[in-house]
Design a protein around this motif. Structure first.
Motif, mmCIF file in Angstrom:
data_model
loop_
_atom_site.group_PDB
_atom_site.id
_atom_site.type_symbol
_atom_site.label_atom_id
_atom_site.label_comp_id
_atom_site.label_asym_id
_atom_site.label_seq_id
_atom_site.Cartn_x
_atom_site.Cartn_y
_atom_site.Cartn_z
ATOM 1 N N ALA A 1 9.229 -4.284 -3.546
ATOM 2 C CA ALA A 1 7.773 -4.321 -3.668
ATOM 3 C C ALA A 1 7.162 -5.383 -2.769
ATOM 4 C CB ALA A 1 7.382 -4.574 -5.117
ATOM 5 N N ARG B 1 0.363 -7.944 -8.302
ATOM 6 C CA ARG B 1 0.096 -6.574 -8.738
ATOM 7 C C ARG B 1 -0.921 -5.899 -7.823
ATOM 8 N NH1 ARG B 1 -2.008 -2.221 -11.978
ATOM 9 N NH2 ARG B 1 -3.622 -2.146 -10.394
ATOM 10 N N ILE C 1 0.531 -5.092 -4.454
ATOM 11 C CA ILE C 1 1.360 -3.892 -4.522
ATOM 12 C C ILE C 1 0.497 -2.640 -4.550
ATOM 13 C CG2 ILE C 1 2.982 -2.624 -5.962
ATOM 14 C CD1 ILE C 1 4.173 -5.307 -6.825
ATOM 15 N N GLN C 2 -0.562 -2.701 -5.343
ATOM 16 C CA GLN C 2 -1.453 -1.538 -5.425
ATOM 17 C C GLN C 2 -2.055 -1.233 -4.068
ATOM 18 O OE1 GLN C 2 -1.943 0.542 -8.146
ATOM 19 N NE2 GLN C 2 -2.807 1.755 -6.469
ATOM 20 N N LYS D 1 -0.789 -1.877 -1.233
ATOM 21 C CA LYS D 1 0.279 -1.317 -0.405
ATOM 22 C C LYS D 1 0.496 0.155 -0.735
ATOM 23 C CE LYS D 1 4.580 -3.303 1.409
ATOM 24 N NZ LYS D 1 5.526 -4.430 1.231
ATOM 25 N N ILE D 2 0.425 0.464 -2.013
ATOM 26 C CA ILE D 2 0.555 1.867 -2.416
ATOM 27 C C ILE D 2 -0.528 2.706 -1.754
ATOM 28 C CG2 ILE D 2 0.319 3.452 -4.364
ATOM 29 C CD1 ILE D 2 1.655 1.340 -6.123
ATOM 30 N N ASP E 1 -2.147 2.091 0.993
ATOM 31 C CA ASP E 1 -1.852 2.216 2.420
ATOM 32 C C ASP E 1 -0.792 3.283 2.659
ATOM 33 O OD1 ASP E 1 -3.653 0.246 2.917
ATOM 34 O OD2 ASP E 1 -2.178 -1.316 3.372
ATOM 35 N N LEU E 2 0.248 3.246 1.851
ATOM 36 C CA LEU E 2 1.336 4.196 2.043
ATOM 37 C C LEU E 2 0.876 5.625 1.789
ATOM 38 C CD1 LEU E 2 4.459 2.372 0.597
ATOM 39 C CD2 LEU E 2 3.780 2.737 2.960
ATOM 40 N N GLN E 3 0.030 5.802 0.808
ATOM 41 C CA GLN E 3 -0.467 7.144 0.532
ATOM 42 C C GLN E 3 -1.303 7.652 1.694
ATOM 43 O OE1 GLN E 3 -2.292 6.538 -3.300
ATOM 44 N NE2 GLN E 3 -0.463 7.252 -4.397
ATOM 45 N N ALA E 4 -2.102 6.757 2.264
ATOM 46 C CA ALA E 4 -2.891 7.152 3.431
ATOM 47 C C ALA E 4 -1.978 7.533 4.585
ATOM 48 C CB ALA E 4 -3.823 6.009 3.833
#
Lengths: 125, 125
Positions: free
Chosen positions: B66, B97, B100-101, B103-104, B106-109
């Motif tokens: 993470a 937290r 991390i959110q 980053k999530i 960004d990764l989804q994009a």
DNA sequence: CTTGCCCCTGACGTCAACGTCAGCTTTTAG
DNA sequence: CTAAAAGCTGACGTTGACGTCAGGGGCAAG
């Protein structure tokens, strides 16, 4: 329709690209060194970019954030530039996509772990 | 109820911890060096761990994935070990937290960008 | 003219989580 | 008892995307 378009496109120098994309000048030079970005040169040797270089750099950043290496990105660039891809490239695209998805799952799990701890610690001040 | 529990807990050596958690022996030593993991020592100097060391190592892996550093993890360990936390620690928990959110997101994009390209290239073979 | 700003090319430094190698001791299996 | 397997302590190597420093050029404003 596809005319050889030589409509003197406005070229920008490296500083403008860097500021526009929110990265350092060093980073932009690095991208060129890695074969990600090509630039013309002014008579005095300065790099000259087309404006779309800015959005390209933004895209690189997004891919870096997703864990792709510059090598992988160079290997996959033809998928954007030309609309053309071979079997290997399509396989790599899917592999990277799946890797990213797996990473998302890991991060969500980690986030949930932290949320648990946060919930507990908020009840034990 | 809180009796000094000296119920000879079964101790395991470093190899078993490593295999159990799916990491290298070197990694486990590294965690100790970073203050993440404490071990008793046998008379001959071998590290002896309690079984929960395995789940702890798994947890470290999850946090590393993470994006937390070993330093951050050490700073946040008290939140698990004791159920106790001070204001700084709670703030750090939330900060991590949120990181991390982000980053999530960004990764989804990034994943969506790749999905677009995949869809296009599948139509242009 | 010179001050300042932007640009250039090397080339070494950074950071994190280990990998790897050397050389030696301990434990275990047969 | 002996050889293989497992542990130990340094300590240097790796990887990727840059940061940073050294040394130098060129060009517009004042």
């Amino acid at each position: 329709m596809t005319v050889t378009e030589t409509a003197t496109e406005r070229l920008v120098r490296i500083g403008e690209v860097a500021r526009g994309a929110g990265v350092s000048v060093r980073a932009v030079r690095y991208y060129e060194q890695q074969g990600l970005l090509v630039a013309e040169r002014s008579p005095s040797g300065q790099r000259l970019y087309r404006q779309d270089a800015i959005s390209r750099v933004r895209f690189f950043q997004q891919m870096f954030a997703a864990g792709l290496t510059s090598r992988r990105i160079t290997e996959l660039m033809p998928c954007w530039d030309a609309g053309h891809t071979d079997a290997d490239q399509r396989a790599m695209l899917r592999a990277e996509r799946d890797r990213i998805q797996a990473k998302i799952d890991d991060l969500q799990a980690a986030r949930d772990r932290l949320d648990e701890v946060i919930a507990i610690t908020d009840n034990h001040p």
